[in-house]
Structures are given as structure tokens and as C-alpha cells.
Scaffold this motif. Sequence first.
Motif, mmCIF file in Angstrom:
data_model
loop_
_atom_site.group_PDB
_atom_site.id
_atom_site.type_symbol
_atom_site.label_atom_id
_atom_site.label_comp_id
_atom_site.label_asym_id
_atom_site.label_seq_id
_atom_site.Cartn_x
_atom_site.Cartn_y
_atom_site.Cartn_z
ATOM 1 N N PHE A 72 0.794 -1.226 0.000
ATOM 2 C CA PHE A 72 0.000 0.000 0.000
ATOM 3 C C PHE A 72 0.832 1.285 0.000
ATOM 4 O O PHE A 72 0.595 2.196 -0.804
ATOM 5 C CB PHE A 72 -0.968 0.004 1.204
ATOM 6 N N ASP A 73 1.834 1.347 0.865
ATOM 7 C CA ASP A 73 2.611 2.588 0.975
ATOM 8 C C ASP A 73 3.341 2.925 -0.328
ATOM 9 O O ASP A 73 3.487 4.087 -0.686
ATOM 10 C CB ASP A 73 3.627 2.489 2.123
ATOM 11 N N ARG A 74 3.761 1.874 -1.012
ATOM 12 C CA ARG A 74 4.475 2.076 -2.269
ATOM 13 C C ARG A 74 3.535 2.550 -3.382
ATOM 14 O O ARG A 74 3.937 3.295 -4.278
ATOM 15 C CB ARG A 74 5.100 0.720 -2.650
ATOM 16 N N LEU A 75 2.282 2.109 -3.330
ATOM 17 C CA LEU A 75 1.339 2.386 -4.418
ATOM 18 C C LEU A 75 0.548 3.675 -4.230
ATOM 19 O O LEU A 75 0.096 4.294 -5.198
ATOM 20 C CB LEU A 75 0.341 1.221 -4.553
ATOM 21 N N ARG A 76 0.376 4.069 -2.992
ATOM 22 C CA ARG A 76 -0.603 5.099 -2.653
ATOM 23 C C ARG A 76 -0.475 6.389 -3.461
ATOM 24 O O ARG A 76 -1.451 6.841 -4.082
ATOM 25 C CB ARG A 76 -0.489 5.415 -1.156
ATOM 26 N N ASP A 77 0.694 7.013 -3.461
ATOM 27 C CA ASP A 77 0.844 8.316 -4.126
ATOM 28 C C ASP A 77 0.495 8.236 -5.613
ATOM 29 O O ASP A 77 -0.197 9.109 -6.141
ATOM 30 C CB ASP A 77 2.273 8.844 -3.966
ATOM 31 N N GLY A 78 0.989 7.188 -6.252
ATOM 32 C CA GLY A 78 0.752 7.052 -7.689
ATOM 33 C C GLY A 78 -0.733 6.861 -7.995
ATOM 34 O O GLY A 78 -1.254 7.404 -8.982
ATOM 35 N N ILE A 79 -1.409 6.093 -7.174
ATOM 36 C CA ILE A 79 -2.853 5.883 -7.383
ATOM 37 C C ILE A 79 -3.606 7.184 -7.149
ATOM 38 O O ILE A 79 -4.465 7.586 -7.944
ATOM 39 C CB ILE A 79 -3.388 4.790 -6.425
ATOM 40 N N GLU A 80 -3.275 7.849 -6.057
ATOM 41 C CA GLU A 80 -4.020 9.076 -5.718
ATOM 42 C C GLU A 80 -3.835 10.167 -6.771
ATOM 43 O O GLU A 80 -4.759 10.940 -7.040
ATOM 44 C CB GLU A 80 -3.628 9.565 -4.314
ATOM 45 N N ALA A 81 -2.643 10.207 -7.372
ATOM 46 C CA ALA A 81 -2.421 11.206 -8.422
ATOM 47 C C ALA A 81 -3.382 10.970 -9.586
ATOM 48 O O ALA A 81 -3.977 11.909 -10.136
ATOM 49 C CB ALA A 81 -0.965 11.154 -8.896
ATOM 50 N N GLU A 82 -3.567 9.703 -9.972
ATOM 51 C CA GLU A 82 -4.497 9.399 -11.068
ATOM 52 C C GLU A 82 -5.939 9.690 -10.664
ATOM 53 O O GLU A 82 -6.725 10.202 -11.461
ATOM 54 C CB GLU A 82 -4.355 7.939 -11.513
ATOM 55 N N LEU A 83 -6.301 9.337 -9.439
ATOM 56 C CA LEU A 83 -7.680 9.599 -8.988
ATOM 57 C C LEU A 83 -7.979 11.095 -9.030
ATOM 58 O O LEU A 83 -9.054 11.516 -9.470
ATOM 59 C CB LEU A 83 -7.892 9.061 -7.563
ATOM 60 N N ARG A 84 -7.024 11.915 -8.577
ATOM 61 C CA ARG A 84 -7.239 13.375 -8.592
ATOM 62 C C ARG A 84 -7.436 13.883 -10.018
ATOM 63 O O ARG A 84 -8.219 14.783 -10.255
ATOM 64 C CB ARG A 84 -6.043 14.095 -7.967
ATOM 65 N N ARG A 85 -6.719 13.290 -10.930
ATOM 66 C CA ARG A 85 -6.707 13.777 -12.292
ATOM 67 C C ARG A 85 -7.874 13.237 -13.116
ATOM 68 O O ARG A 85 -8.388 13.921 -13.995
ATOM 69 C CB ARG A 85 -5.389 13.286 -12.902
#
Lengths: 359, 359
Positions: free
Chosen positions: B300-313
Motif C-alpha cells: 500500500f505505501d508504495r502504491l498510494r501516491d501514484g494511485i491518488e495522483a491518477e484519482l485526482r486527475r
Amino acid sequence: MRAHNLALVLDTVATSADPPSRASVAAATGLTRATVSALVDDLIAGGLLTELDPPPRTGAGRPAAGLALTSAGPAGLGCEINVDYLAACVVDLTGTVRQHLVEHADQRPAAAAAALAALGRLAARARLAAEADGLVMAGAALAVPGLVSAGTVLDAPNLGWRDVDASALLRGVPELADLPVVVDNEANLAALGELRVPGAEQTFLYVSGEIGIGAGLVIDGELYRGVRGWSGEIGHVTIYPDGRPCRCGATGCLEQYAGQEALAAGEPRAAAALGIALSAAVNLLDVPVVVLGGAYATYFDRLRDGIEAELRRRVLTAGLAPVTLRAARLGTNAAVRGAADAVVREVRDDPAAWLRRVG
Amino acid sequence: MRAHNLALVLDTVATSADPPSRASVAAATGLTRATVSALVDDLIAGGLLTELDPPPRTGAGRPAAGLALTSAGPAGLGCEINVDYLAACVVDLTGTVRQHLVEHADQRPAAAAAALAALGRLAARARLAAEADGLVMAGAALAVPGLVSAGTVLDAPNLGWRDVDASALLRGVPELADLPVVVDNEANLAALGELRVPGAEQTFLYVSGEIGIGAGLVIDGELYRGVRGWSGEIGHVTIYPDGRPCRCGATGCLEQYAGQEALAAGEPRAAAALGIALSAAVNLLDVPVVVLGGAYATYFDRLRDGIEAELRRRVLTAGLAPVTLRAARLGTNAAVRGAADAVVREVRDDPAAWLRRVG
């Protein structure tokens, strides 16, 4: 209890194959004849039911008059604004379209207030013509291509609207000022319109192709709206992650490849893009039927093969049960029809509320 | 009526903050004390409730004994087969895990019969240990990474299974032959497991990342299964239309970029691919919360930022209400826990059926 029984009697009449007598309504509902007669009298007085002329006497006794929904009672006013047209229609209690007006014009240059005033004037014309025909407007529903919350259009990127109080602006036209107006997403209302067509499936994904693309999900005869009412934004499903920029700020959205402008420009990837997005929806939702409406109803024959090829290839369960793809039976009119239907449906579901209003 | 009241009394005890007396169960349910006492006696005799020792006398009168769910009554046996492990667990009526066994091994080389026999032996060990502890197995539920219909695994592409009667094969192990076994998709059972964790949201998309990727959609506390029970196949949402071939026959599926094998190989696009697929799901479904389970809970910690960036966009409504992303509270054990929970839940929802079985 009376409210429940009024709705039960009205529904029994509405769904009977032939105009039923009071006695057969009593038999069908389990209510006493006296109760049914009193309820029917109220529904006739309120302009919801009518008594048809009895057929000529053929034997002993008085032939029973048949009951039917009135075609001169309450009606729903449907209004729709989309990027390139305005539409208004009136549907009576029997579900028949009595007025239908469309004005084609690009709405993007106009401010929301001006566009909704123009739509209001069109709707007022439909209303006046319907009232001259003996109908009484029960309310209005407005279909918009955007995210709606409590009567306000939060965001309609293709119109360039943000936080538009669409209900108030539409009612700014004097001829509509007295009407309750609900505002809803156009794909949601269109899905409800298709659901009301006799013989419609009870579970399907309705996809509305206009300049923008929206979807309405119907599950077991009910519209699934999502937690905030924002479900069905299939136009912003990513098809090509590094693809064309979209008005929403993302890249590669379905709208950029299969929106009406891309279709009109002969975009060769339109059918494939739509097929990819629909495959995603079917993989996530397990819906057996996809209904294509809006401009997609017009372009259906051109799109069908390309979409079905992607569905066969990309839906995990396609080998177990193929996805049914069909054009909307209401064609490009599903949203404005669905809007008017929604108003009528409210009267049919709660006739007691209507009787209080007119009583 | 008795069945309904038994469930009502059991639920009242289960959801009370402190062990309630018979009198307070009567007050909470609106049933008479005599009725409650008779029902409680039946529930105690059937091994569902227990009477705690009364606290020491502090004043006049007999202090009331508190009622609680037994930790020595019926229990659920959860079984899970996944591509690279087998798991079994036992959950008692209070929701406590009493046994939990995991065997790591690649299941793909084994035929379905051999793999399910190995799982059956593991489950039998968990069962025998739990029974030595005073528990009685009410049934078993089996989680599989594939499409299930009526106990049969129609298709589990990552295991290479087609039309496998998983229920019969698991019950081929003599120690399990007497147990009813239900079979369900692993992401569905995992989503139900997460739903049972105290404080869980009532509407969320659960995504299970294993060799394959599945999802379970919970809406208002209920699992949405789709028309045929095949919803949630997020692993086969297209990310790159012309991308890598997938075991399912399509190209560019999420599994090829964010499945466990891609993660282990350090695939740089994993988080983005997952974010793109989740954005599609949120755009279609309007779910406010996404829960990442299976191997995703670990990564989770490794994936979180990358996933959230796509969700925001890519989520159209992200500016109005950001999507909440979190790791599964049950970590990698959600599916096997959810399977055992599902059995326990059935006893809790219909204690009368259990009393008939043991009576």
C-alpha cells in the motif's frame, strides 16, 4: 392507508389490459366494492381516472362502465438542455407524448441564464399548447448534461457551467414560475425513459452519446445513482492514458474519441473506444444489456460491429453469456421523454398528494 | 414469528455494549419478559448464547446474569485457494478468529482436484483444532479467484480452471464430507470480511490484488453481485488498448500491469495502471471509498501516491469530493476471514435454522 389504496387502484387501472369495471378492480385488489367505488370517485373528481361509455346493452342488467387513465388530467413537462439543442415535451398520465418541441442551436456561447431562459420559453410554449388541450401541468423536470445536486448543476464541463441554480433560472420564465422543477442528469432521466417503454429490460446500462457521454445504470427496475448521485460518468473513463486532453483536465477520456464531435469528424477509433469503455463497465457491473441512446441511436448501425468486437474480446464473461447491445427505443428523445415521465410517475405513485393539490 | 424473534434476541445480545440481562433484552426488543426468557433458554440450549456469572451481590435481590454470544458454539470454516497459497480459518460466533492456517505454494501446476484436496486437508486440520476447543462447525465457505455459479467455478483463468465443481472436490476430504460448502468469488468474500470489521464504511469498492485482481462492491452494507454474480472483474478493465496480451485473451488488461507478478517485478506503471482502473470504477459507480486488499495491503505505501495522483486527475468529481483510499484492515486475510464470517453471519441471521439442526 387511503393514500396507499388510491395508488393501488390507480395502478390496477393503469396496468389492466382492458378498461376494468369497479367490480373487477375490487376483485384484483382485494378491497371491498364500496371502498373501491369511493376511491374511484375521488380519482375521477381529481382528474386522474375517467369512466368510458358503457358498451351497448347486449343482455340483462346494466353493462359496467370501464375505467381508464384520463388523457386530459395531470401531465409532466420535460425539459432538456444539451450542448447543441433545447427540447421540451409534455407527457400525459397514460404515457402519451402530447407536445414535443426541439430547437437546435449551440448553447456554449450563451451564459447559463440566457440558455435556460430560452429553454423556459420553449417549455412555456409546450405547456400552453398542452393546457389548451385540457391537460394540467403537475410539474417539470429538467435534464442537464452534468453533475447535479439538490437542483443545482455543480459542473457541466461541456456547457462550461459551474454551480448553476438551474431550477431557479428555468422558473424565471413567468409562465413556469408556479411549477415545481426537479433537475437531474440527462443520462439518468433517459435511462428512466427507456425503462418505461413497454417490454424494456429491467437491468441495463443506458449510454447517452452527445457532445458529452453519460450513462444511467438501471438495476432490477431501479436507477442506481451512486452515493452522491454522480454515477455513470462513462465519458471520462480513460481509453488512452496518454491520449488527447479532455475538457475535464484528464487525458484520453472516452469523450475525446467517441463524443458526437469525434463521430461527426469520422474518428476511426470511435467504435473501438466505446467498446473498450463498455467492456470496462460490463466487467465491473455484470450488466447483460447495453442500450445506446442520444446521438448513438442515430449512429447505431455504423458503430455496432466495432463495439461488439471489443465486447467479445474484452468482457471476461462474453464466452459464457454475450452482451446484448441495442439502440434506445426512444432514439434521441429519451432524456426529455424520461424527464416528463418522471413527473407523471410521481403523480401515479402518489395520487393522494395530487388530490390534495387540486382538492 | 419465533424464528424472527430468535434472531432479534440474538442480535440484541450481539450488538449490546455490555452483556445485557434478560430484562434489558425484553426492554430493547419490546417482547415480554416471559417470551424473552423462553427464547434465551432455547438459544442457550442450542449453544448460541451463554449466561455469564452474575457479579457479586452488592445489595438486595438476586443480581441479573449477563447474556453473551458463546465462544464455544457454532463456528464458520473459511477456505481460500489462490494462485500462490491455500488458507483456512475458523471464526466463532463472536467474530473472533480461532484458527488460521496458510500454506504458500504455487497452485497452477496442480490439477483442480489435487489443489482442492490439499486445501481440504488444511481446512480439516483447522476444523479439528477448533473442535478440540469446543467449537461446532456450522458450515464452510470457499473463496476462489474466478467466476462462480451455483457452487461451480466456471472460469478461473489464473488457476487454469474451467467448470470445476469446487464444492464437491473440497468435500471429498473425509473430514469435511458432512459440511455444507458454499463457493464464492474471493473479492466478494473479502469485501464482506472488511464490511464486518467494526467501524467499516457501508459503501466502498474493495479491490483484491493477487496474481489476478478482483473487486467487490459494497453499497449501503450490501454486496452488489451483478445480474449473474460476475461483477467486480476490475482485473480485466483495459488500461492500454494495444498493450500486453492477457491470459483472458484480451490485451492491455489491468492484471498485466498491476497484478502481483508485475508488482514483484517492479513494474513502474503499476500504481498508475491501478489508478486509471479505479478512476474508471469511481466515475461509473460514484463510490467514495476504495479499499485495497490482498497483496495491495502489503504494497500500500508504495502504491498510494501514484494511485491518488491518477484519482485526482481522472475522477470527474475529485474536485468536489476526493476519493478516500485505504488499505484493507484485514490485510491479506480478508477473503478467508470473510468466508468464515459469511458462515457465522448465516447462523446469526437465522438461529432458528441452527436450532433445528442441533435440536
